[in-house]
Design an enzyme around this catalytic site. Structure first.
Site, PDB file in Angstrom:
ATOM      1  N   THR A   1       6.675   0.424  -6.061  1.00  0.00           N
ATOM      2  CA  THR A   1       5.844   1.583  -6.365  1.00  0.00           C
ATOM      3  C   THR A   1       6.450   2.895  -5.874  1.00  0.00           C
ATOM      4  O   THR A   1       6.347   3.913  -6.550  1.00  0.00           O
ATOM      5  CB  THR A   1       4.441   1.414  -5.752  1.00  0.00           C
ATOM      6  OG1 THR A   1       4.553   1.014  -4.375  1.00  0.00           O
ATOM      7  CG2 THR A   1       3.652   0.369  -6.509  1.00  0.00           C
TER       8      THR A   1
ATOM      9  N   ARG B   1       0.829  -1.218   0.000  1.00  0.00           N
ATOM     10  CA  ARG B   1       0.000   0.000   0.000  1.00  0.00           C
ATOM     11  C   ARG B   1       0.858   1.261   0.000  1.00  0.00           C
ATOM     12  O   ARG B   1       0.342   2.362   0.183  1.00  0.00           O
ATOM     13  CB  ARG B   1      -0.933   0.001   1.209  1.00  0.00           C
ATOM     14  CG  ARG B   1      -2.155  -0.903   1.033  1.00  0.00           C
ATOM     15  CD  ARG B   1      -2.996  -1.030   2.300  1.00  0.00           C
ATOM     16  NE  ARG B   1      -3.342   0.244   2.893  1.00  0.00           N
ATOM     17  CZ  ARG B   1      -2.942   0.635   4.110  1.00  0.00           C
ATOM     18  NH1 ARG B   1      -2.157  -0.136   4.844  1.00  0.00           N
ATOM     19  NH2 ARG B   1      -3.315   1.797   4.593  1.00  0.00           N
ATOM     20  N   LYS B   2       2.148   1.126  -0.240  1.00  0.00           N
ATOM     21  CA  LYS B   2       3.025   2.300  -0.336  1.00  0.00           C
ATOM     22  C   LYS B   2       2.933   2.855  -1.757  1.00  0.00           C
ATOM     23  O   LYS B   2       3.857   2.771  -2.560  1.00  0.00           O
ATOM     24  CB  LYS B   2       4.457   1.918   0.037  1.00  0.00           C
ATOM     25  CG  LYS B   2       4.595   1.532   1.505  1.00  0.00           C
ATOM     26  CD  LYS B   2       6.020   1.141   1.857  1.00  0.00           C
ATOM     27  CE  LYS B   2       6.119   0.760   3.331  1.00  0.00           C
ATOM     28  NZ  LYS B   2       7.477   0.324   3.711  1.00  0.00           N
ATOM     29  N   THR B   3       1.772   3.424  -2.029  1.00  0.00           N
ATOM     30  CA  THR B   3       1.468   3.939  -3.352  1.00  0.00           C
ATOM     31  C   THR B   3       1.263   5.449  -3.279  1.00  0.00           C
ATOM     32  O   THR B   3       1.115   6.021  -2.199  1.00  0.00           O
ATOM     33  CB  THR B   3       0.200   3.278  -3.909  1.00  0.00           C
ATOM     34  OG1 THR B   3      -0.866   3.437  -2.962  1.00  0.00           O
ATOM     35  CG2 THR B   3       0.419   1.793  -4.147  1.00  0.00           C
TER      36      THR B   3
END
Length: 271
Positions: free
Chosen positions: A258, A124-126
């Site tokens: 990402t 979720r490191k977007t």
């Protein structure tokens, strides 16, 4: 799903309220060309930006295609003013997404050299507002998207364990989650991994461990190993992804896919 509102926001951010730069009459053709080799991604999104402004865009490549230097991935035909307005947003989307896909493909290739059944996953490191683009790019590169948002899976992390205790946290969230929702538990030691598996975790996340520690934690699961998936995570890079693949884990998640992927260089030219 890419929406018209999202494209409007991207364009408004770039165009502003008084665009003199692109006040050009007539019709024009354009093409988006790769200036470096890699894996294409974000091509449909780039095309959608042109489409949104009434410029016909033909996708010459699809997400996941290998592209070489000089290869055309998108061609356009339409009003010059709208073509030029769409250009930078489209190029940035394709470049960023293709960079993510290219880095993912390299990670997949390096891992598969030592373990052909391990999955490379995103996190979720977007970038806010670009999660859908980046997650699709990971998949285009041969990776797994992982959970798209918090509702897709329960993840019990160190802060939950500190507040509730490991076994109590698993029991609490298992009672509240749907039968269809998997439960993943973060472990920072082989003992925690074993306890999480025994308490009913579906996935055990082996966090910030060295490859040797990761392998020891996988082995510590014993009889529970067949019932749970194991995931390695925490600062894993292209340099050591093969070392983690050799530990026996099922999944390797990499935030760097990402948040640190360099853009693939593209050029847009009109004629």
């Amino acid at each position: 799903m890419l929406t018209a509102d999202q494209i409007d926001r991207w364009l408004q951010e770039d165009i502003g309220h008084h665009d003199v730069t692109n006040d050009v009459d007539g019709e024009t053709h354009g093409r988006l060309v790769a200036k470096a080799s890699g894996v294409a991604a974000g091509i449909d999104a780039a095309g959608a930006v042109f489409d949104h402004l009434g410029v016909d865009a033909d996708r010459e490549a699809v997400d996941g295609d290998a592209v070489d230097v000089g290869e055309t991935v998108l061609t356009t035909n339409g009003p010059a003013r709208e073509t030029l307005r769409a250009e930078r947003v489209a190029v940035n989307l394709a470049g960023h997404a293709s960079g993510v896909a290219s880095k993912t493909r390299e990670a997949v290739d390096r891992a598969s050299e030592v373990a052909d059944n391990v999955r490379i996953a995103g996190t979720r490191k977007t970038t806010p507002g670009l999660r859908g683009i980046e997650k699709r790019a990971v998949v285009a590169g041969g990776g797994d998207s992982h959970r798209l948002n918090l509702s897709h899976m329960v993840m019990i992390k160190d802060n939950h364990i500190a507040e509730l205790g490991l076994e109590a946290a698993i029991e609490r969230f298992r009672e509240r989650a749907s039968f269809a929702t998997k439960l993943e538990v973060e472990a920072e030691s082989a003992d925690q991994a074993r306890r999480a598996a025994t308490a009913g975790a579906d996935i055990v996340l082996l966090d910030n461990m060295t490859p040797a520690e990761t392998e020891a934690a996988v082995n510590a699961l014993g009889d529970n190993a067949a019932d749970v998936l194991t995931e390695a995570s925490g600062g894993i890079s292209l340099d050591d992804v093969a070392d983690y693949a050799a530990t026996g884990v099922d999944i390797i998640s990499m935030g760097s896919l990402t948040h640190s992927a360099p853009s693939l260089d593209f050029s847009f030219r009109t004629w």
